[in-house]
Scaffold this motif. Structure first.
Motif, short mmCIF file in Angstrom:
data_model
loop_
_atom_site.label_atom_id
_atom_site.label_comp_id
_atom_site.label_asym_id
_atom_site.label_seq_id
_atom_site.Cartn_x
_atom_site.Cartn_y
_atom_site.Cartn_z
N ARG A 134 0.75 -1.16 0.00
CA ARG A 134 -0.03 0.00 0.13
C ARG A 134 0.98 1.39 0.04
O ARG A 134 0.71 2.31 -0.70
CB ARG A 134 -0.77 -0.06 1.17
CG ARG A 134 -2.12 -0.88 1.13
CD ARG A 134 -3.11 -0.48 2.26
NE ARG A 134 -2.70 -0.89 3.50
CZ ARG A 134 -2.58 -2.09 3.97
NH1 ARG A 134 -3.31 -3.08 3.53
NH2 ARG A 134 -2.24 -2.14 5.31
N ARG A 135 2.06 1.18 0.72
CA ARG A 135 2.87 2.27 0.80
C ARG A 135 3.51 2.66 -0.39
O ARG A 135 3.71 3.55 -0.97
CB ARG A 135 3.87 1.76 1.94
CG ARG A 135 4.42 3.15 2.71
CD ARG A 135 4.91 2.77 4.08
NE ARG A 135 3.97 2.82 4.99
CZ ARG A 135 3.99 2.77 6.26
NH1 ARG A 135 5.31 2.34 6.75
NH2 ARG A 135 3.09 3.16 7.31
N LEU A 136 3.91 1.70 -1.29
CA LEU A 136 4.61 1.79 -2.48
C LEU A 136 3.34 2.40 -3.43
O LEU A 136 3.85 3.26 -4.23
CB LEU A 136 5.00 0.45 -3.07
CG LEU A 136 5.80 0.39 -4.44
CD1 LEU A 136 7.03 1.49 -4.14
CD2 LEU A 136 6.49 -1.12 -4.61
N ARG A 137 2.36 1.72 -3.38
CA ARG A 137 1.23 2.41 -4.35
C ARG A 137 1.09 3.83 -4.07
O ARG A 137 0.88 4.71 -5.01
CB ARG A 137 -0.06 1.68 -3.93
CG ARG A 137 -0.21 0.49 -4.57
CD ARG A 137 -1.68 -0.02 -4.12
NE ARG A 137 -1.93 -1.57 -4.46
CZ ARG A 137 -2.31 -1.90 -5.73
NH1 ARG A 137 -2.56 -1.24 -6.72
NH2 ARG A 137 -2.32 -3.20 -5.89
N ALA A 138 1.00 4.20 -2.71
CA ALA A 138 0.88 5.61 -2.40
C ALA A 138 2.20 6.28 -3.03
O ALA A 138 1.81 7.62 -3.43
CB ALA A 138 0.68 5.87 -0.91
N ALA A 139 3.34 5.99 -2.76
CA ALA A 139 4.55 6.62 -3.11
C ALA A 139 4.31 6.84 -4.88
O ALA A 139 4.77 7.88 -5.35
CB ALA A 139 5.78 5.75 -2.79
N ASN A 140 3.79 5.67 -5.50
CA ASN A 140 3.77 5.94 -6.83
C ASN A 140 2.71 6.94 -7.28
O ASN A 140 3.19 7.83 -7.92
CB ASN A 140 3.09 4.50 -7.51
CG ASN A 140 4.16 3.52 -7.47
OD1 ASN A 140 5.61 3.89 -6.89
ND2 ASN A 140 3.92 2.19 -7.76
N ALA A 141 1.72 7.39 -6.37
CA ALA A 141 0.74 8.12 -6.65
C ALA A 141 1.30 9.51 -6.35
O ALA A 141 1.12 10.42 -7.25
CB ALA A 141 -0.60 7.88 -5.96
#
Ligand code: CMP
Length: 235
Positions: A134-141
């Motif tokens: 989830r953290r990686l998704r948020a960082a990508n966003a």
């Protein structure tokens, strides 16, 4: 803190939602709850990792700084969130600064106890992996937002996300952001200056898109904000 209260608080975190009562009791025995004041640093970039934390109450900000001292807030973490897992897992120094945005209580588990729990408890290991995803998704966003959107688009995305609006299924009427955010914090979350955020909010207020109240911000025209959050692909 009373042991039973600690066990019930830890059990509310998604990381321990499936943990057996014995595991929760062992964690509460091994770890410790600590109160932090508003503005207090939990860990700083480059620190050696000693363990991980779970937020029991309050709110902490995860930030990174450029060499010139410009700050970007990577995330704002509240009850149930985990922090400090990255350096514990890869053995490198702390990757970011973590500072309390308000008085907070954190549960600390030492590196040795985290490693033991990961080895013994696949549910715990899976929830840590899910949190990292989830953290990686948020960082990508965040990378996408800062790279491809202007300040108006970035701010529209941020306020919609803070208000819990799903851009694919926006609510009919106005929505409120339930906690007050300082304009400086909003600015640091989108790599913009406080002045730019202030100007933008005033423009939106003048156009009837938002309203600033004592409690925080109300989004009056969610559809218009969703439109702005989609941005200009040609930028
Ligand atoms: P660690 O590197 O041990 O210490 C700093 C912590 O900040 C890190 O573990 C994560 O828990 C958290 N962190 C780092 N980067 C991000 C990010 N992009 N989003 C959310 N949390 C982060």
């Amino acid at each position: 803190m009373d042991r039973d209260r600690l066990v019930s608080l830890i059990a509310q975190s998604p990381f321990f939602a499936n943990a057996a009562p014995e595991r929760l009791a062992a964690l509460a025995e091994a770890g410790r709850a600590r109160a932090f004041a508003k503005g207090e640093t939990v860990c700083a970039t480059g620190d050696a990792p000693d363990g991980l934390y779970v937020v029991l109450s309050g709110r902490v900000l995860v930030s990174s700084f450029t060499a010139a001292g410009k700050e970007i807030v990577l995330d704002s973490l509240t009850e149930g969130a985990m922090l400090g897992e990255m350096a514990v897992l890869d053995g490198e120094p702390r990757s970011a600064d973590v500072v309390c945005a308000q008085a907070s209580e954190l549960f600390f588990i030492s590196k040795a106890d985290v490693v033991r729990a990961l080895r013994e408890d696949p549910d715990f290991a899976l929830s840590v992996l899910a949190a990292l995803s989830r953290r990686l998704r948020a960082a990508n966003a965040l990378i996408e937002s800062v790279s491809f959107h202007d300040i108006e688009g970035r701010l529209a995305r941020l306020v919609l996300s803070l208000a819990g609006v799903d851009a694919d299924d926006p609510p009919e009427g106005p929505v409120a952001i339930d906690r007050p955010y300082a304009q400086g914090e909003l600015a640091r979350r989108i790599a913009a200056s406080r002045e730019k955020v202030n100007q933008q909010l005033r423009r939106w207020a003048g156009a009837g898109l938002v309203e600033t109240t004592r409690e925080g911000l109300r989004l009056l025209d969610v559809d218009a904000l969703v439109e702005l959050s989609l941005g200009d692909e040609d930028l």
